[in-house]
Design a protein around this motif. Structure first.
Motif, PDB file in Angstrom:
ATOM      1  N   SER A  68      13.937  28.463  27.081  1.00  0.00           N
ATOM      2  CA  SER A  68      14.365  27.058  26.996  1.00  0.00           C
ATOM      3  C   SER A  68      15.377  26.868  25.880  1.00  0.00           C
ATOM      4  CB  SER A  68      13.161  26.135  26.804  1.00  0.00           C
ATOM      5  OG  SER A  68      12.438  26.469  25.635  1.00  0.00           O
ATOM      6  N   SER A  69      15.190  27.561  24.763  1.00  0.00           N
ATOM      7  CA  SER A  69      16.151  27.490  23.665  1.00  0.00           C
ATOM      8  C   SER A  69      17.493  28.069  24.073  1.00  0.00           C
ATOM      9  CB  SER A  69      15.599  28.230  22.443  1.00  0.00           C
ATOM     10  OG  SER A  69      16.546  28.255  21.398  1.00  0.00           O
ATOM     11  N   TYR A  70      17.462  29.184  24.790  1.00  0.00           N
ATOM     12  CA  TYR A  70      18.698  29.818  25.251  1.00  0.00           C
ATOM     13  C   TYR A  70      19.493  28.888  26.166  1.00  0.00           C
ATOM     14  CZ  TYR A  70      21.741  32.945  27.911  1.00  0.00           C
ATOM     15  OH  TYR A  70      22.822  33.514  28.535  1.00  0.00           O
ATOM     16  N   ILE A  71      18.811  28.192  27.054  1.00  0.00           N
ATOM     17  CA  ILE A  71      19.492  27.297  27.987  1.00  0.00           C
ATOM     18  C   ILE A  71      19.890  25.992  27.315  1.00  0.00           C
ATOM     19  CG2 ILE A  71      19.240  25.981  30.140  1.00  0.00           C
ATOM     20  CD1 ILE A  71      19.572  29.000  30.545  1.00  0.00           C
ATOM     21  N   GLY A  72      19.062  25.516  26.384  1.00  0.00           N
ATOM     22  CA  GLY A  72      19.380  24.274  25.696  1.00  0.00           C
ATOM     23  C   GLY A  72      18.534  23.097  26.135  1.00  0.00           C
ATOM     24  N   GLN A  73      17.315  23.365  26.564  1.00  0.00           N
ATOM     25  CA  GLN A  73      16.347  22.308  26.858  1.00  0.00           C
ATOM     26  C   GLN A  73      15.164  22.468  25.904  1.00  0.00           C
ATOM     27  OE1 GLN A  73      16.598  19.762  29.202  1.00  0.00           O
ATOM     28  NE2 GLN A  73      17.235  20.599  31.182  1.00  0.00           N
ATOM     29  N   LYS A  74      14.451  21.372  25.653  1.00  0.00           N
ATOM     30  CA  LYS A  74      13.377  21.396  24.655  1.00  0.00           C
ATOM     31  C   LYS A  74      12.106  22.093  25.147  1.00  0.00           C
ATOM     32  CE  LYS A  74      14.793  17.107  22.331  1.00  0.00           C
ATOM     33  NZ  LYS A  74      14.413  15.697  22.036  1.00  0.00           N
ATOM     34  N   GLN A 132      25.130  31.172  33.048  1.00  0.00           N
ATOM     35  CA  GLN A 132      26.410  30.560  33.423  1.00  0.00           C
ATOM     36  C   GLN A 132      26.571  29.237  32.680  1.00  0.00           C
ATOM     37  OE1 GLN A 132      29.443  30.472  34.039  1.00  0.00           O
ATOM     38  NE2 GLN A 132      29.597  30.972  36.229  1.00  0.00           N
ATOM     39  N   THR A 133      27.809  28.838  32.476  1.00  0.00           N
ATOM     40  CA  THR A 133      28.091  27.581  31.801  1.00  0.00           C
ATOM     41  C   THR A 133      28.966  26.684  32.664  1.00  0.00           C
ATOM     42  OG1 THR A 133      30.046  28.519  30.703  1.00  0.00           O
ATOM     43  CG2 THR A 133      27.955  28.613  29.494  1.00  0.00           C
ATOM     44  N   TYR A 134      28.880  25.401  32.402  1.00  0.00           N
ATOM     45  CA  TYR A 134      29.789  24.409  32.977  1.00  0.00           C
ATOM     46  C   TYR A 134      30.497  23.749  31.811  1.00  0.00           C
ATOM     47  CZ  TYR A 134      31.417  20.025  35.040  1.00  0.00           C
ATOM     48  OH  TYR A 134      32.206  18.962  35.441  1.00  0.00           O
ATOM     49  N   ASN A 135      31.803  23.969  31.709  1.00  0.00           N
ATOM     50  CA  ASN A 135      32.574  23.468  30.566  1.00  0.00           C
ATOM     51  C   ASN A 135      31.922  23.838  29.238  1.00  0.00           C
ATOM     52  OD1 ASN A 135      34.696  22.342  32.028  1.00  0.00           O
ATOM     53  ND2 ASN A 135      33.736  20.339  32.177  1.00  0.00           N
ATOM     54  N   GLY A 136      31.400  25.065  29.169  1.00  0.00           N
ATOM     55  CA  GLY A 136      30.847  25.583  27.929  1.00  0.00           C
ATOM     56  C   GLY A 136      29.390  25.266  27.684  1.00  0.00           C
ATOM     57  N   GLN A 137      28.777  24.434  28.540  1.00  0.00           N
ATOM     58  CA  GLN A 137      27.365  24.072  28.382  1.00  0.00           C
ATOM     59  C   GLN A 137      26.546  24.795  29.448  1.00  0.00           C
ATOM     60  OE1 GLN A 137      26.625  19.839  28.167  1.00  0.00           O
ATOM     61  NE2 GLN A 137      24.457  20.052  28.640  1.00  0.00           N
ATOM     62  N   LYS A 138      25.412  25.351  29.053  1.00  0.00           N
ATOM     63  CA  LYS A 138      24.620  26.178  29.950  1.00  0.00           C
ATOM     64  C   LYS A 138      24.152  25.412  31.196  1.00  0.00           C
ATOM     65  CE  LYS A 138      23.851  30.279  27.781  1.00  0.00           C
ATOM     66  NZ  LYS A 138      24.481  30.065  26.496  1.00  0.00           N
ATOM     67  N   CYS A 139      24.332  26.024  32.348  1.00  0.00           N
ATOM     68  CA  CYS A 139      23.722  25.502  33.562  1.00  0.00           C
ATOM     69  C   CYS A 139      22.200  25.537  33.388  1.00  0.00           C
ATOM     70  CB  CYS A 139      24.123  26.346  34.765  1.00  0.00           C
ATOM     71  SG  CYS A 139      25.884  26.265  35.167  1.00  0.00           S
ATOM     72  N   GLY A 140      21.563  24.493  33.855  1.00  0.00           N
ATOM     73  CA  GLY A 140      20.131  24.340  33.631  1.00  0.00           C
ATOM     74  C   GLY A 140      19.824  23.398  32.485  1.00  0.00           C
ATOM     75  N   VAL A 147      15.136  17.504  35.252  1.00  0.00           N
ATOM     76  CA  VAL A 147      14.297  18.683  35.402  1.00  0.00           C
ATOM     77  C   VAL A 147      15.176  19.785  35.983  1.00  0.00           C
ATOM     78  CG1 VAL A 147      12.237  19.692  36.444  1.00  0.00           C
ATOM     79  CG2 VAL A 147      12.260  17.272  35.864  1.00  0.00           C
ATOM     80  N   SER A 148      15.132  20.967  35.384  1.00  0.00           N
ATOM     81  CA  SER A 148      15.897  22.109  35.888  1.00  0.00           C
ATOM     82  C   SER A 148      14.941  23.242  36.210  1.00  0.00           C
ATOM     83  CB  SER A 148      16.920  22.572  34.848  1.00  0.00           C
ATOM     84  OG  SER A 148      17.836  21.541  34.541  1.00  0.00           O
ATOM     85  N   ILE A 149      15.332  24.044  37.203  1.00  0.00           N
ATOM     86  CA  ILE A 149      14.445  25.146  37.579  1.00  0.00           C
ATOM     87  C   ILE A 149      15.231  26.457  37.652  1.00  0.00           C
ATOM     88  CG2 ILE A 149      13.058  23.513  38.909  1.00  0.00           C
ATOM     89  CD1 ILE A 149      14.630  26.331  40.829  1.00  0.00           C
ATOM     90  N   PHE A 150      14.490  27.541  37.405  1.00  0.00           N
ATOM     91  CA  PHE A 150      15.044  28.889  37.489  1.00  0.00           C
ATOM     92  C   PHE A 150      14.098  29.775  38.290  1.00  0.00           C
ATOM     93  CE2 PHE A 150      17.220  27.141  33.905  1.00  0.00           C
ATOM     94  CZ  PHE A 150      18.454  27.773  33.860  1.00  0.00           C
ATOM     95  N   SER A 151      14.654  30.807  38.894  1.00  0.00           N
ATOM     96  CA  SER A 151      13.875  31.848  39.558  1.00  0.00           C
ATOM     97  C   SER A 151      14.124  33.162  38.843  1.00  0.00           C
ATOM     98  CB  SER A 151      14.310  31.977  41.023  1.00  0.00           C
ATOM     99  OG  SER A 151      13.844  33.188  41.590  1.00  0.00           O
ATOM    100  N   PHE A 152      13.099  34.001  38.788  1.00  0.00           N
ATOM    101  CA  PHE A 152      13.230  35.325  38.171  1.00  0.00           C
ATOM    102  C   PHE A 152      12.908  36.436  39.165  1.00  0.00           C
ATOM    103  CE2 PHE A 152      11.821  32.566  34.489  1.00  0.00           C
ATOM    104  CZ  PHE A 152      13.091  32.430  33.950  1.00  0.00           C
ATOM    105  N   TYR A 153      13.280  36.200  40.420  1.00  0.00           N
ATOM    106  CA  TYR A 153      13.137  37.220  41.461  1.00  0.00           C
ATOM    107  C   TYR A 153      13.970  38.452  41.065  1.00  0.00           C
ATOM    108  CZ  TYR A 153      12.754  39.081  46.211  1.00  0.00           C
ATOM    109  OH  TYR A 153      12.477  39.865  47.301  1.00  0.00           O
ATOM    110  N   PRO A 154      13.660  39.657  41.583  1.00  0.00           N
ATOM    111  CA  PRO A 154      14.351  40.873  41.117  1.00  0.00           C
ATOM    112  C   PRO A 154      15.864  40.898  41.286  1.00  0.00           C
ATOM    113  CG  PRO A 154      12.329  41.487  42.215  1.00  0.00           C
ATOM    114  CD  PRO A 154      12.489  40.010  42.423  1.00  0.00           C
ATOM    115  N   ASN A 155      16.418  40.039  42.161  1.00  0.00           N
ATOM    116  CA  ASN A 155      17.876  40.055  42.314  1.00  0.00           C
ATOM    117  C   ASN A 155      18.585  39.089  41.373  1.00  0.00           C
ATOM    118  OD1 ASN A 155      17.319  37.574  43.472  1.00  0.00           O
ATOM    119  ND2 ASN A 155      18.027  38.126  45.530  1.00  0.00           N
TER     120      ASN A 155
END
Length: 372
Positions: free
Chosen positions: A43-49, A161-169, A174-182
């Protein structure tokens, strides 16, 4: 002849060390210390609390939608060109997905179409960053503010990935991520929900754990949730992967640049290659896709690659053409020509982090032989 899979994960950091610690200490369930550490660092890496680790990305979507109170009669605007998970989560919550087409340049949802789809029943915009480039978030943030809509940001494919320098997510309520092997980092299976809202974070934590009450008798429940917990083993793997994410992103971009350079000749045969960059970002190449000039051309090239023991994967199939949704009476007489073209003519090449340089060279060589 060696078989080249479409994806091979790269597990060459502290994965074994951290997994061994889980086993030797006995912390293998969802109660172990790696979970909180992974949640905090990701969460720190992406920029959410707040980070809430879950069992997979689809579970993250289920929880996010319920935590936002989206339910029967509500509408959520989303792209038709994506994996089924976002639409499935909306439908199973009793709400209705409202679709928009995609762009043929960056393959993301066409934000120009969104405003015309907003009604008094619209509760959220579900953004899905597709295949390596981000959606134009500025336009969506403006619409969300104007119409008082929530943003659910599906960043499953764009770790780092970033959008205009700010991390996606970092843009979603609410933002979500997947950690599937690909994915750029993996926990085997697994996902993460991120938010800056303490109340939403508390709701998500409760919903992922069968809605156990934080106080009072343990096995007394006042609402229904899910057992969508991540294990300490998965979190240990994710933490080791996160330590290498900058290297992984650089490796993916070098892979993408190689394919761009060596396969540019395909444009002369009517193929579309991924956009190398947009006004907002440089492509992170979650996968390296090709869009053939026709469905027949795609099938012929895929068959030729398969004959040479090179795996491929088709693009996502459009939501408005999914049989399961058709049977439900959804998306009747709807057509989205750009998404239909990508779904029919698109596929991607071996592009996992563990793909070796000689594998990439062989993929290119086989494709050149196909066209000669």
């Amino acid at each position: 002849m060696k078989f080249i899979p479409v994806n091979t994960p790269l597990l060459n950091g502290n994965e074994l060390k951290y997994l061994t610690e889980c086993i030797t200490t006995g912390w293998i369930s969802s109660e172990g210390p790696f979970i909180k550490e992974f949640e905090a660092k990701f969460s720190s890496y992406i920029g959410q609390k707040h980070g809430i680790a879950v069992s997979n990305g689809s579970a993250a979507l289920d929880i996010a939608i319920k935590a936002l109170g989206i339910c029967m009669g509500d509408e959520v605007i989303m792209p038709t060109f994506t994996i089924i998970s976002p639409a499935q989560s909306i439908v199973t919550a009793g709400a209705t997905p409202v679709l928009v087409d995609c762009s043929l340049t960056n393959w993301n949802m066409n934000v120009v179409e969104i405003e015309s789809k907003i009604t008094e029943r619209t509760k959220a915009i579900l953004v899905v960053h597709i295949y390596g480039l981000p959606v134009d978030m500025s336009s969506i943030l403006t619409l969300a503010k104007r119409y008082k809509l929530k943003i659910i940001e599906d960043a499953a494919e764009v770790h780092g990935q970033t959008y205009n320098g700010q991390k996606c997510g970092s843009f979603g309520d609410v933002s979500i991520f997947s950690f599937y092997p690909n994915k750029h980092i993996t926990t085997g299976e697994g996902g993460m929900i991120l938010t800056n809202d303490q109340h939403l974070a508390d709701r998500c934590q409760k919903l992922r754990n069968l809605c156990f009450e934080p106080y009072g008798p343990r096995f007394v429940h006042y609402e229904l949730g899910w057992n969508y917990r991540m294990t300490n083993l998965q979190a240990a793997l994710g933490l080791a992967q996160l330590e290498q994410i900058d290297y992984f992103i650089d490796k993916k971009r070098k892979l993408g640049s190689f394919y761009q350079r060596e396969l540019s000749f395909l444009k002369d045969f009517g193929f579309l290659l991924p956009e190398e960059s947009s006004d907002f970002a440089e492509n992170i190449y979650w996968v390296f896709g090709l869009v053939a000039s026709s469905e027949e051309e795609k099938e012929n090239l895929v068959a030729f690659l398969n004959q040479n023991k090179i795996a491929t994967r088709p693009f996502f199939w459009c939501m408005h053409e999914q049989p399961v949704f058709k049977e439900m009476g959804l998306f009747q007489n709807e057509s989205y020509p750009n998404a239909e073209k990508l779904a029919r003519n698109g596929f991607y090449l071996p592009s996992g982090l563990g793909t070796e340089e000689e594998d990439l060279e062989r993929v290119v060589s086989v494709i050149k032989n196909y066209k000669n």
